[in-house]
Design a protein around this motif. Sequence first.
Motif, mmCIF file in Angstrom:
data_model
loop_
_atom_site.group_PDB
_atom_site.id
_atom_site.type_symbol
_atom_site.label_atom_id
_atom_site.label_comp_id
_atom_site.label_asym_id
_atom_site.label_seq_id
_atom_site.Cartn_x
_atom_site.Cartn_y
_atom_site.Cartn_z
ATOM 1 N N ASP A 142 38.732 44.300 43.444
ATOM 2 C CA ASP A 142 38.353 44.481 44.845
ATOM 3 C C ASP A 142 39.243 43.787 45.860
ATOM 4 O OD1 ASP A 142 37.664 41.862 44.428
ATOM 5 O OD2 ASP A 142 35.523 42.110 44.852
ATOM 6 N N THR A 143 40.440 43.325 45.477
ATOM 7 C CA THR A 143 41.311 42.680 46.451
ATOM 8 C C THR A 143 42.511 43.543 46.828
ATOM 9 O OG1 THR A 143 42.792 41.567 44.870
ATOM 10 C CG2 THR A 143 40.706 40.451 45.415
ATOM 11 N N GLY A 144 42.952 44.383 45.923
ATOM 12 C CA GLY A 144 44.163 45.162 46.158
ATOM 13 C C GLY A 144 45.429 44.360 45.923
ATOM 14 N N ASP B 261 37.366 50.063 43.907
ATOM 15 C CA ASP B 261 37.493 49.197 45.065
ATOM 16 C C ASP B 261 38.900 49.356 45.634
ATOM 17 O OD1 ASP B 261 34.878 47.832 45.128
ATOM 18 O OD2 ASP B 261 35.449 47.105 43.145
ATOM 19 N N GLU B 262 39.617 48.273 45.778
ATOM 20 C CA GLU B 262 40.966 48.362 46.337
ATOM 21 C C GLU B 262 41.988 48.848 45.308
ATOM 22 O OE1 GLU B 262 41.363 47.895 49.574
ATOM 23 O OE2 GLU B 262 39.242 47.431 49.721
ATOM 24 N N THR B 263 41.752 48.528 44.036
ATOM 25 C CA THR B 263 42.642 48.954 42.952
ATOM 26 C C THR B 263 41.828 49.649 41.885
ATOM 27 O OG1 THR B 263 44.186 47.114 43.286
ATOM 28 C CG2 THR B 263 44.231 48.185 41.141
ATOM 29 N N ALA C 133 45.959 53.461 41.251
ATOM 30 C CA ALA C 133 45.944 53.779 42.679
ATOM 31 C C ALA C 133 45.429 52.545 43.401
ATOM 32 C CB ALA C 133 45.041 54.973 42.960
ATOM 33 N N ARG C 134 46.162 52.105 44.438
ATOM 34 C CA ARG C 134 45.790 50.884 45.147
ATOM 35 C C ARG C 134 45.967 51.059 46.658
ATOM 36 N NH1 ARG C 134 50.127 48.516 47.254
ATOM 37 N NH2 ARG C 134 50.950 47.322 45.516
ATOM 38 N N ASP C 135 45.024 50.477 47.405
ATOM 39 C CA ASP C 135 45.103 50.469 48.863
ATOM 40 C C ASP C 135 44.569 49.119 49.316
ATOM 41 O OD1 ASP C 135 45.142 50.901 51.550
ATOM 42 O OD2 ASP C 135 43.876 52.675 51.542
ATOM 43 N N ASN C 136 45.463 48.185 49.640
ATOM 44 C CA ASN C 136 44.996 46.852 50.015
ATOM 45 C C ASN C 136 44.768 46.740 51.523
ATOM 46 O OD1 ASN C 136 47.535 46.363 51.209
ATOM 47 N ND2 ASN C 136 48.349 45.431 49.337
ATOM 48 N N ILE C 137 44.406 45.546 51.969
ATOM 49 C CA ILE C 137 44.058 45.345 53.367
ATOM 50 C C ILE C 137 45.259 45.535 54.295
ATOM 51 C CG2 ILE C 137 44.504 42.856 53.442
ATOM 52 C CD1 ILE C 137 41.892 42.609 55.094
ATOM 53 N N ALA D 234 41.631 37.571 40.771
ATOM 54 C CA ALA D 234 40.721 38.613 41.268
ATOM 55 C C ALA D 234 39.805 39.029 40.127
ATOM 56 C CB ALA D 234 41.506 39.830 41.768
ATOM 57 N N ALA D 235 38.612 39.485 40.474
ATOM 58 C CA ALA D 235 37.655 39.922 39.460
ATOM 59 C C ALA D 235 37.839 41.408 39.163
ATOM 60 C CB ALA D 235 36.231 39.656 39.927
ATOM 61 N N TYR D 236 38.017 41.723 37.913
ATOM 62 C CA TYR D 236 38.127 43.106 37.437
ATOM 63 C C TYR D 236 36.840 43.509 36.744
ATOM 64 C CZ TYR D 236 42.858 45.130 37.800
ATOM 65 O OH TYR D 236 44.013 45.747 38.231
#
Length: 205
Positions: free
Chosen positions: A73-75, A18-20, A97-101, A57-59
């Motif tokens: 899923d939040t980043g 997801d985001e992370t 690896a992370r890409d948030n909003i 956040a849920a992992y």
Amino acid sequence: MGDTAGLVEHYKGLVIGDETTLVVRGASVREVVDALGGVPLADVPEDELDGEEPVWAAYRLTAIEGGVLACEDTGYADPPNSVLVALSEGGRAAAVARDNIQAHCRFGCARDGELLFDDDEYRFLEDRSSVPEEIRALFDLAWVDLGQDESEAQEDDTNAVGLAMAEVITGIRLTPADAARLEGDDATVVAVRQLQYADEEHPAT
């Protein structure tokens, strides 16, 4: 592990995470949950998980060949460097690896208890001397030279580049079967506090 372009193409074609996304070589799911500070979802007030200003956040985590794959899923709940280092001790390796909003594309990695690299917006890093040589060719694909007015990244898919760099660091190639395990009923799901990375003081890279 294949050539640079082929490695990125592999991850472009893989729907995973997801985001992370966190990849750890040599660890168990329990060890990763403990390092992240994960708690059962039932122990977290609903408004702190899904409210307007969530605290958790849920992992999702699953064992894969060679280690553990974990995603959230939040980043905003990516692991701080202290967790990456702890998970890499004793001959292990960890990469995130992370890409948030906000389009903050982070890549961080550690091996044998040593932080190798971390940057919160690695694609805009001005001084690339801190980038490990083993991932430099991949890193450069997503890098934007802010010193050049018309500089553009060769590769816009920072998630694919990040996962490719994670493979180089950990030695684990993620597969469609891994993605399916992560989404399966047997995956471990826990809550992890957000913004632990942001609250940590980061060394200069």
